[in-house]
Motif scaffolding. Structure first.
Motif, PDB file in Angstrom:
ATOM      1  N   ASP A  39       0.822  -1.220   0.000  1.00 40.91           N
ATOM      2  CA  ASP A  39       0.000   0.000   0.000  1.00 40.91           C
ATOM      3  C   ASP A  39       0.855   1.269   0.000  1.00 40.91           C
ATOM      4  OD1 ASP A  39       0.992  -0.282   2.546  1.00 40.91           O
ATOM      5  OD2 ASP A  39      -0.918  -0.038   3.574  1.00 40.91           O
ATOM      6  N   PHE A  40       2.120   1.139  -0.408  1.00 45.87           N
ATOM      7  CA  PHE A  40       3.056   2.270  -0.353  1.00 45.87           C
ATOM      8  C   PHE A  40       3.735   2.387  -1.721  1.00 45.87           C
ATOM      9  CE2 PHE A  40       6.512   4.882   0.917  1.00 45.87           C
ATOM     10  CZ  PHE A  40       6.243   5.385   2.180  1.00 45.87           C
ATOM     11  N   PRO A  41       3.654   3.538  -2.405  1.00 48.32           N
ATOM     12  CA  PRO A  41       4.297   3.637  -3.717  1.00 48.32           C
ATOM     13  C   PRO A  41       5.829   3.531  -3.597  1.00 48.32           C
ATOM     14  CG  PRO A  41       3.201   5.708  -3.122  1.00 48.32           C
ATOM     15  CD  PRO A  41       2.999   4.772  -1.985  1.00 48.32           C
ATOM     16  N   ASP A  42       6.457   2.969  -4.606  1.00 50.03           N
ATOM     17  CA  ASP A  42       7.914   2.733  -4.524  1.00 50.03           C
ATOM     18  C   ASP A  42       8.709   4.001  -4.229  1.00 50.03           C
ATOM     19  OD1 ASP A  42       7.350   0.146  -5.016  1.00 50.03           O
ATOM     20  OD2 ASP A  42       8.222   0.069  -7.040  1.00 50.03           O
ATOM     21  N   ASP A  43       8.259   5.136  -4.799  1.00 48.80           N
ATOM     22  CA  ASP A  43       9.029   6.372  -4.588  1.00 48.80           C
ATOM     23  C   ASP A  43       8.423   7.258  -3.483  1.00 48.80           C
ATOM     24  OD1 ASP A  43       6.750   7.105  -5.859  1.00 48.80           O
ATOM     25  OD2 ASP A  43       7.722   8.177  -7.510  1.00 48.80           O
ATOM     26  N   GLY A  44       7.412   6.726  -2.779  1.00 46.89           N
ATOM     27  CA  GLY A  44       6.694   7.529  -1.774  1.00 46.89           C
ATOM     28  C   GLY A  44       7.579   7.999  -0.620  1.00 46.89           C
ATOM     29  N   TYR A  45       8.653   7.255  -0.347  1.00 46.32           N
ATOM     30  CA  TYR A  45       9.535   7.612   0.785  1.00 46.32           C
ATOM     31  C   TYR A  45      10.174   8.993   0.593  1.00 46.32           C
ATOM     32  CZ  TYR A  45      13.499   6.710  -2.224  1.00 46.32           C
ATOM     33  OH  TYR A  45      14.395   6.794  -3.248  1.00 46.32           O
ATOM     34  N   GLN A  46      10.192   9.486  -0.638  1.00 49.13           N
ATOM     35  CA  GLN A  46      10.812  10.798  -0.894  1.00 49.13           C
ATOM     36  C   GLN A  46       9.943  11.952  -0.422  1.00 49.13           C
ATOM     37  OE1 GLN A  46      11.388  10.730  -5.120  1.00 49.13           O
ATOM     38  NE2 GLN A  46      13.139   9.352  -4.990  1.00 49.13           N
ATOM     39  N   ASN A  47       8.654  11.673  -0.237  1.00 46.65           N
ATOM     40  CA  ASN A  47       7.711  12.763   0.047  1.00 46.65           C
ATOM     41  C   ASN A  47       7.017  12.651   1.400  1.00 46.65           C
ATOM     42  OD1 ASN A  47       7.162  12.033  -3.204  1.00 46.65           O
ATOM     43  ND2 ASN A  47       7.944  14.045  -2.652  1.00 46.65           N
ATOM     44  N   MET A  48       7.526  11.812   2.284  1.00 43.45           N
ATOM     45  CA  MET A  48       6.903  11.670   3.605  1.00 43.45           C
ATOM     46  C   MET A  48       7.966  11.493   4.685  1.00 43.45           C
ATOM     47  SD  MET A  48       7.638   8.317   4.346  1.00 43.45           S
ATOM     48  CE  MET A  48       6.675   7.931   5.777  1.00 43.45           C
ATOM     49  N   LEU A  49       7.583  11.902   5.897  1.00 41.29           N
ATOM     50  CA  LEU A  49       8.406  11.594   7.060  1.00 41.29           C
ATOM     51  C   LEU A  49       7.451  11.457   8.242  1.00 41.29           C
ATOM     52  CD1 LEU A  49      11.265  11.252   8.245  1.00 41.29           C
ATOM     53  CD2 LEU A  49      11.268  13.694   8.754  1.00 41.29           C
ATOM     54  N   CYS A  50       7.530  10.317   8.934  1.00 44.54           N
ATOM     55  CA  CYS A  50       6.683  10.141  10.116  1.00 44.54           C
ATOM     56  C   CYS A  50       7.399  10.715  11.329  1.00 44.54           C
ATOM     57  CB  CYS A  50       6.399   8.660  10.364  1.00 44.54           C
ATOM     58  SG  CYS A  50       5.220   7.984   9.208  1.00 44.54           S
ATOM     59  N   ILE A  51       6.679  11.547  12.072  1.00 40.16           N
ATOM     60  CA  ILE A  51       7.187  12.114  13.324  1.00 40.16           C
ATOM     61  C   ILE A  51       6.070  11.892  14.332  1.00 40.16           C
ATOM     62  CG2 ILE A  51       8.107  14.183  14.451  1.00 40.16           C
ATOM     63  CD1 ILE A  51       8.666  15.202  11.507  1.00 40.16           C
ATOM     64  N   GLU A  52       6.317  10.973  15.271  1.00 39.50           N
ATOM     65  CA  GLU A  52       5.223  10.442  16.083  1.00 39.50           C
ATOM     66  C   GLU A  52       5.391  10.816  17.555  1.00 39.50           C
ATOM     67  OE1 GLU A  52       5.091   6.183  15.209  1.00 39.50           O
ATOM     68  OE2 GLU A  52       6.136   6.569  13.337  1.00 39.50           O
ATOM     69  N   SER A  53       4.482  11.640  18.058  1.00 38.06           N
ATOM     70  CA  SER A  53       4.468  11.936  19.499  1.00 38.06           C
ATOM     71  C   SER A  53       3.938  10.675  20.173  1.00 38.06           C
ATOM     72  CB  SER A  53       3.527  13.103  19.786  1.00 38.06           C
ATOM     73  OG  SER A  53       3.934  14.224  19.040  1.00 38.06           O
TER      74      SER A  53
END
Ligand code: BG6
Length: 300
Positions: free
Chosen positions: A258-272
């Motif tokens: 459920d994750f596009p191959d290049d999606g990592y370039q446009n997201m960053l998880c920052i979790e409180s």
């Protein structure tokens, strides 16, 4: 409950509207004078928040699943009452059961200044008691305006204390991971989940150039997400003993359906979050974890 019935029950100057996604799945769309937001009742899962005329603060996978009992990839999943794999039984769902449970609408109110406050609730039931043997009421509260405030409020309705782990697992949308930095973590101990080792961060501006899955301990009140050398977002945490920073990078992204191959370039998880050490909630007490996102912050 069906979208049409919810729309009758919560008529609020046309700022809120429930929409059917598919059988059994409903989302709430909020559109007030400051911003728009979308929240799915399954998981109390926010999938969008935009200031009027601006781009979405959150990343949402274009190939996310919208199905009963499946978590949505992107937005803000709520991990509760455990984080990651269940400590004793790995057949139980990763990150707990809240993100795939059906929440009900407790209330929707509009403040005098025009913010919308939404409270969604999940109470212990036969299904939850089978996997987590405590009576609870979990409220996820959203305050939607010029900022967005997300609170995870746990009420212990049992006659004994319980322990929990939790995370407000925000996927932030970014232009390009190469030009993104996270400020506020200098000097903090972090647990690198990839190599299962504690390290100390010595960078004022943390960058990401490979897979990262790190749990920073004792985080400060506020972090700044910096893009192209400019502060883009303020991320305030309250009652969080950790911040998780996650980006799957190339190989892990490719392994997720459920994750596009290049999606990592446009997201960053920052979790409180409260992950490395658990939170104790005494009988008849409550605990609240909060993340507040302030778009367009400035360091000045
Ligand atoms: C992060 C975890 O919070 O969530 C990672 O630290 C995990 O270990 C990631 O891979 C995504 O989890 P999931 O269950 O949504 O694929």
């Amino acid at each position: 409950m069906k979208a049409t019935e919810l729309n009758k029950q919560f008529e609020l100057n046309q700022t809120v509207n429930f929409q059917k996604i598919s059988d059994g799945l409903v989302k709430l769309v909020v559109n007030n004078q400051f911003s728009t937001a979308e929240i799915h009742l399954q998981g109390a899962h926010l999938t969008s928040y935009c200031l009027n005329g601006q781009e979405d603060i959150f990343w949402l996978s274009p190939i996310a699943n919208y199905q009963l009992n499946k978590a949505i990839r992107g937005g803000v999943p709520i991990c509760w009452p455990w984080f990651g794999k269940h400590p004793k039984d790995c057949s139980l769902p990763q990150h707990g059961f809240a993100r795939t449970s059906e929440f009900s609408v407790e209330s929707i109110e509009e403040s005098e200044s025009g913010q919308t406050m939404v409270k969604l609730v999940l109470s212990s039931n036969q299904k939850t008691l089978q996997v987590w043997p405590y009576q609870f009421k979990l409220v996820v509260q959203f305050i939607i305006g010029k900022t967005i405030e997300i609170s995870v409020i746990t009420h212990n309705d049992a006659n004994q204390e319980f322990f929990l782990m939790e995370a407000i697992h925000s996927y932030f949308a970014i232009e390009n991971i190469e030009h993104t930095r996270l400020q506020g973590l200098n000097g903090l101990v972090f647990f690198d989940q990839l190599i299962q080792r504690e390290e100390i961060n010595r960078d004022d501006l943390v960058s990401v150039s490979s897979e990262v899955d790190a749990i920073y301990e004792c985080p400060p009140h506020q972090l700044i997400l910096v893009q192209k050398n400019k502060p883009a977002l303020g991320i305030t945490s309250k009652h969080a003993n950790s911040i998780v920073v996650w980006n799957p990078w190339v190989d892990k992204a490719a392994s997720m359906s459920d994750f596009p191959d290049d999606g990592y370039q446009n997201m960053l998880c920052i979790e409180s979050s409260n992950t490395r050490s658990k939170v104790i909630v005494p009988a008849s007490h409550s605990h609240t974890l909060t993340q507040i996102i302030t778009p367009s912050v400035s360091n000045e």
